[in-house]
Each structure stands twice: as C-alpha cells, then as structure tokens.
Design a protein around this motif. Sequence first.
Motif, mmCIF file in Angstrom:
data_model
loop_
_atom_site.group_PDB
_atom_site.id
_atom_site.type_symbol
_atom_site.label_atom_id
_atom_site.label_comp_id
_atom_site.label_asym_id
_atom_site.label_seq_id
_atom_site.Cartn_x
_atom_site.Cartn_y
_atom_site.Cartn_z
ATOM 1 N N GLY A 15 40.640 44.021 35.489
ATOM 2 C CA GLY A 15 40.683 43.395 36.805
ATOM 3 C C GLY A 15 40.961 41.897 36.723
ATOM 4 O O GLY A 15 40.978 41.295 35.648
ATOM 5 N N GLU A 16 41.171 41.312 37.880
ATOM 6 C CA GLU A 16 41.447 39.875 38.006
ATOM 7 C C GLU A 16 40.155 39.182 38.403
ATOM 8 O O GLU A 16 39.661 39.326 39.518
ATOM 9 C CB GLU A 16 42.521 39.657 39.075
ATOM 10 C CG GLU A 16 42.833 38.212 39.384
ATOM 11 C CD GLU A 16 43.757 38.080 40.583
ATOM 12 O OE1 GLU A 16 43.856 36.971 41.125
ATOM 13 O OE2 GLU A 16 44.357 39.099 40.990
ATOM 14 N N ASN B 163 37.370 41.481 54.522
ATOM 15 C CA ASN B 163 36.731 42.803 54.545
ATOM 16 C C ASN B 163 37.141 43.678 53.364
ATOM 17 O O ASN B 163 36.922 44.881 53.374
ATOM 18 C CB ASN B 163 37.039 43.519 55.864
ATOM 19 C CG ASN B 163 38.529 43.727 56.080
ATOM 20 O OD1 ASN B 163 39.341 43.329 55.253
ATOM 21 N ND2 ASN B 163 38.891 44.345 57.189
ATOM 22 N N ILE B 164 37.756 43.086 52.341
ATOM 23 C CA ILE B 164 38.152 43.834 51.142
ATOM 24 C C ILE B 164 37.020 43.769 50.127
ATOM 25 O O ILE B 164 36.631 42.678 49.692
ATOM 26 C CB ILE B 164 39.438 43.251 50.515
ATOM 27 C CG1 ILE B 164 40.576 43.251 51.528
ATOM 28 C CG2 ILE B 164 39.807 44.013 49.258
ATOM 29 C CD1 ILE B 164 40.994 44.619 52.000
ATOM 30 N N PRO B 165 36.434 44.920 49.736
ATOM 31 C CA PRO B 165 35.324 44.876 48.778
ATOM 32 C C PRO B 165 35.774 44.386 47.410
ATOM 33 O O PRO B 165 36.816 44.811 46.900
ATOM 34 C CB PRO B 165 34.841 46.329 48.717
ATOM 35 C CG PRO B 165 35.973 47.150 49.210
ATOM 36 C CD PRO B 165 36.736 46.295 50.179
ATOM 37 N N ASN C 93 43.777 43.547 45.312
ATOM 38 C CA ASN C 93 44.684 43.558 44.165
ATOM 39 C C ASN C 93 44.870 44.971 43.614
ATOM 40 O O ASN C 93 45.533 45.151 42.597
ATOM 41 C CB ASN C 93 44.222 42.595 43.066
ATOM 42 C CG ASN C 93 42.861 42.966 42.488
ATOM 43 O OD1 ASN C 93 42.273 43.984 42.839
ATOM 44 N ND2 ASN C 93 42.351 42.125 41.605
ATOM 45 N N ARG C 94 44.265 45.966 44.281
ATOM 46 C CA ARG C 94 44.489 47.361 43.949
ATOM 47 C C ARG C 94 44.639 48.129 45.263
ATOM 48 O O ARG C 94 43.773 48.050 46.135
ATOM 49 C CB ARG C 94 43.313 47.963 43.158
ATOM 50 C CG ARG C 94 43.034 47.293 41.818
ATOM 51 C CD ARG C 94 44.122 47.594 40.799
ATOM 52 N NE ARG C 94 43.761 47.080 39.491
ATOM 53 C CZ ARG C 94 44.013 45.843 39.054
ATOM 54 N NH1 ARG C 94 44.635 44.968 39.860
ATOM 55 N NH2 ARG C 94 43.647 45.464 37.851
ATOM 56 N N ALA C 95 45.734 48.827 45.424
ATOM 57 C CA ALA C 95 45.969 49.614 46.635
ATOM 58 C C ALA C 95 45.914 51.093 46.271
ATOM 59 O O ALA C 95 46.164 51.484 45.122
ATOM 60 C CB ALA C 95 47.318 49.264 47.248
ATOM 61 N N PRO D 68 41.877 50.111 49.709
ATOM 62 C CA PRO D 68 42.260 48.919 48.957
ATOM 63 C C PRO D 68 41.019 48.157 48.498
ATOM 64 O O PRO D 68 40.041 48.041 49.243
ATOM 65 C CB PRO D 68 43.066 48.104 49.977
ATOM 66 C CG PRO D 68 43.504 49.082 51.005
ATOM 67 C CD PRO D 68 42.415 50.105 51.082
ATOM 68 N N ILE D 69 41.028 47.657 47.267
ATOM 69 C CA ILE D 69 39.903 46.881 46.740
ATOM 70 C C ILE D 69 40.429 45.666 45.991
ATOM 71 O O ILE D 69 41.631 45.583 45.673
ATOM 72 C CB ILE D 69 39.029 47.719 45.775
ATOM 73 C CG1 ILE D 69 39.855 48.108 44.539
ATOM 74 C CG2 ILE D 69 38.441 48.931 46.462
ATOM 75 C CD1 ILE D 69 39.019 48.694 43.406
ATOM 76 N N PHE D 70 39.537 44.728 45.719
ATOM 77 C CA PHE D 70 39.846 43.652 44.797
ATOM 78 C C PHE D 70 39.054 43.927 43.534
ATOM 79 O O PHE D 70 37.822 43.856 43.526
ATOM 80 C CB PHE D 70 39.477 42.282 45.368
ATOM 81 C CG PHE D 70 39.987 41.135 44.531
ATOM 82 C CD1 PHE D 70 41.144 40.464 44.894
ATOM 83 C CD2 PHE D 70 39.339 40.751 43.363
ATOM 84 C CE1 PHE D 70 41.635 39.430 44.115
ATOM 85 C CE2 PHE D 70 39.826 39.726 42.573
ATOM 86 C CZ PHE D 70 40.979 39.060 42.959
ATOM 87 N N ALA D 71 39.744 44.294 42.447
ATOM 88 C CA ALA D 71 39.100 44.599 41.175
ATOM 89 C C ALA D 71 38.864 43.303 40.420
ATOM 90 O O ALA D 71 39.808 42.576 40.113
ATOM 91 C CB ALA D 71 39.967 45.545 40.359
ATOM 92 N N SER D 72 37.601 42.998 40.130
ATOM 93 C CA SER D 72 37.261 41.757 39.444
ATOM 94 C C SER D 72 36.777 42.058 38.034
ATOM 95 O O SER D 72 37.575 42.338 37.149
ATOM 96 C CB SER D 72 36.218 40.980 40.253
ATOM 97 O OG SER D 72 35.872 39.771 39.617
#
Length: 400
Positions: free
Chosen positions: A242-243, A254-256, A272-274, A296-300
Amino acid sequence: MELRAGYKQTEVGVIPEEWEVLSVSDVTKSFQNGFAFASHGYSKSGIPIVTMAQIGLDGRFKFKEEIVNHWPSSEASKLATFQLFRGDIIIAMTDVTPEKNLIGRMTEVTEDGPLLLNQRVGLLRLDPEKIDPYFLRAVSNSKMWRDYARAVASLGVQANIGTKEIQAGKLPVPPLPEQRAIAGALSDVDTLIGALDSALAKRRDLKQAAMQQLLTGLKRLPGFHGEWEVKRLGDVVEIIKGELITEKDAIPGNIPVIAGGKKPAYFHNRANRAGKTITISGSGASAGYVSFFEMPIFASDCSTIREGPSYVIQFIYFVLHLRQGEIYRAQTGGAQPHIHPNDLRPMSIGVPQVAEQTAIAEVLSDMDAELAALEQRRDKTRALKQGMMQELLTGRTRLV
C-alpha cells in the motif's frame, strides 16, 4: 421541567412515587471480597477460580472449565468463605479495559460450584425480601450505575472500586412484584439473544467446516472434477504494498484508509484501490489480518490483492482467511511484528479452474450473508434490550 403525575425527583433521577432509593448495603446481607490466589499454587484440576474475566460486558457469566485456573480440592475447607455456587451475584471491582466498561458490573453465577472467588471480585449476598437478583444485575448494567461506578472508581491504567463505594451506591428500587415483572421481561429478551448467539456459533462452525472441505478439495461441488494445481500465491496473484499515509496527511473524506488494524484507521478523500480488494495488515499487533472490501479504499500500511482475469478474488480471500493462523505465524520483526508481500508470495495454495473457484466462492459468500443477517438481528435485539432497560429501570414504562 415539570414532573409527570405520579413521579418524583431523586438522587438517581425521576422515578415513580412508590419506588424507593436504596443503597446496595440496604439490599444485601453481606459483601465478601475475593482471595489473593498465588499463581504458583494453581493446579491442573480442582476447584475453578472465578476472576473478572468471567463477568461479561453483556451481564452474563462467562465460564469455560478448560480455560480457567484451578486450586487444589484438598484446600477447599480452608477457603469456605470464598466459595461460590449457582445463583450467587458477583461484581467486578477492577477493570483494565481501555473504556473502563467492566468496572462495577454484576453477574449471576450459572455454574453449580463450588467455585472460588478471586481477589478484586466481590460477592453480594442479597436480601431476597428487598431485591430480585436479576433486577439488580440489570441495574448494574444500566447507564445510571455505569456512570456512578466510573465516577467513584480510581481511574488510570487500572480502575478500582472499593467495598465502601459499592455498598454506598444508590439504586432505584420498585416493589418486589414490579422488580420481578421487569426481570421477567428483560430475561425473555436475554433468552432470545442467547438463542441468536447459539445459532451464530453453529453457523460459524458450519462455515468453518465447509471452508476446510471446499477450499482444500476434500469435497467437490456437483459437476466439478479433475486435479487442482498447487501453486505459489505469488504466481497466482499480484501482491502490492500500500501507499503509506498518516491521519495528519489524509484529507478528510469518506474513503476508508486500511492500515495496520482490523478496521478503517480513518477516512480520506481519494482511493488508491478500486473494485474488490483483499488487504493483509502490514504491521502492529494485527499484522497479517486478512480483510476483503468490495468498495474503493485507500490502502496504507498493508499488502493488497486486486481482481484478476485468471482467478476469482473471493476464492483467494476465503483461502487466505482459512489460513489466517499460518499468515500470523509468518510475522517478522519481534516486538513490532510485520508482514511483507515477500512473506506471502511463497505460500502454496490449491487452485481449481475459474468456474469451480466461482462456485466455491458463491457457496461461502451465501454462508457469510446468512451470518451477517443473524448478526444484524442479534445486534438489533441487543439494542432493543438497551432501550427496554432505559424505560423499565427508570419507571418511565410500567409493567404493573
């Protein structure tokens, strides 16, 4: 604010005129503190020792013979004062949970006994002519008593409440017939919650058995034959790191943001992930925890697996979920554990044709949907009980 007819203002709030405000000492015959059992004296069998761990946040007695500590039966006569039996009411006098939600909670012993009372757990011997045991337990799980227990407890990493503070605690007490009517109504809801919990446990066991059989090829769905291929996970899917983003760098949205925990750490304004994504937590106590997202999520701080043409992502998720323990054991880093993509890629998995992957994923997804529906019903019933407690334990709604 003007009081309703038939009600009065008291130190515990507005209650019906015929109700009393009594202290815990008024409705008990005695109060007993537990014994300080030394760990070096534990035995593999004998008399079970009851600790705070047996007092549930839902007010129920949580007991499993195989996981509690025991004291030699030969010592029983010396510890008669600290023996517990079915029907006894106990209270948590210490709490180490972050939210301090356990301190002051009471429960009823549901094992025959004898059991032994550990230190920092109190035993209340009730006066049956003044208080119904279930009614008292319900009050101890009400907001009024919870607020009192936290207010008088010494807080910190460990919260403590003393005998004096427990006995001085005030209770709204209706006449015994009304206490019993309230107890009966709440007990009926508890019975329903217990039935839903049992149904959930059975469904989870069924799903686990289905996963063990279907995801290893021990059982085949109708119409599927042929050998499965054994491949490295890294040869089947692309595993991407992830980033990394921190809360101070995330623009609120509202993107987890999926980081090192089991739930979204916070929320961002972009993804950053759809599409459907598997995440495997990258560090911390939950390093290796496998989740699946259809949004959609933001992978960290995690590794991710996205959809691909040669595999069914839900099938891969269920395989990794089945092998969650193995993934945890792959942690590196000691005190600060980590799971990196390279720790995951060598894992060997059995891979059927895409059509069979799809069929297996559908069966297990249907089981997940059934579990989710049961959990939702159970949670709604719990919320209903909380609402009933607020109404019945304050006398806003009367049953007699």
